[in-house]
Design an enzyme around this catalytic site. Sequence first.
Site: not given
Length: 373
Positions: A227-229, A232-233
């Site tokens: 999950h890539c901050p 955001g996805q």
Amino acid sequence: MDPHKPRPEETEIGPEATESITLSVPPEVVCTHRPVNGDKNEGETDVVEGKSNILVSLRESLVGAKKVVQERWLKCFSSGRAARTRAYQVWQGNNVFFCRGRLICGPDPRGLLLTAVSISLSSWIFTVYIARDFPNPSLIIAFSVTLTLMVIVNLIAVSAIDPGIIPRNGQSDVEEVGTGDRTRRKRVTVNGMVVKLKYCRTCKIYRPPRSCHCATCDNCVEKFDHHCPWIGQCIGLRNYRFYLTFLVAALVIFAFNFAFCFWRIHQRLFVANTGLLGLLRNCPETVALASFSFVAIGLLGCLASYQVYLIAINQTFYENFRQRYAGSRNPYDKGILRNFKDALLVQLPPSRVDFRAEVTPGEWFVGGNSNVG
């Protein structure tokens, strides 16, 4: 005026006079004996009351007609839709939907907004302040804008499409897997190797191989990478190639900006002999963009190199971090060329969840379209 109420004149006249007047004189003549001012006032009052009654009756009729028209309109054009809704409206995950379920984003948009603003602002500074000092600025600006658009398009694609969400199961735990712990374990064979399937208590399913439940989005994602901050996805099966393209394109544009900024700084320091303080005073935007681009190149370069390495060995970030194949062979490794082909050239599978499908409360779990907690 109430006809049964005794008039003041009648109460003052005796009973005999009253009887004779009633027999010999019409009722209209009796009114002539009353004061002229009283006749005029009572006549006007009767007219006003009559008009008021007519207006009230007309208003009630209009209100009733309006209600009838509204009921018939809703019955004709909204029949059967009041009890129906879209799957994305009752989806139990933490995703945020736009365009009536066509765009699927993560629950926290702050990282996505920060990334988009950083890229757009960097491109704007380069176009307005840096590119004009070079020969053929229009060509440089066109190339910079093209790269920026490519980065933004891939950023939107990776953050707004279904990453590979797996449908949930609407049945209860007892109906699905029973009550014993042994029934919650399954094994499948992948390329000659036995792979365990884990049971997700949230989604109530046995997750397919290489899948994981994202705690941030609250969904099981197929071929979950991470999950890539900053986006955001979740990064999964269906948006991984857009993520890799975004990394490479962003790395190229920041390297492009840094090269021209470095050349401009070199010209000001060693050719014009402005000095460091003069450079900071006259070209602060160049120094700021060069510094930011240098940091971005370091981060994006490391991340892109690591992702290329993972593609070469056909592992996800989550599998490599957990060391899933430290003591065994990776059943998904097909060689470097086949691994790159599968990651970049194979056609993307369709979404397993139709978020725009019309569902009813009794069908929220059918086909994995939606569910309610």
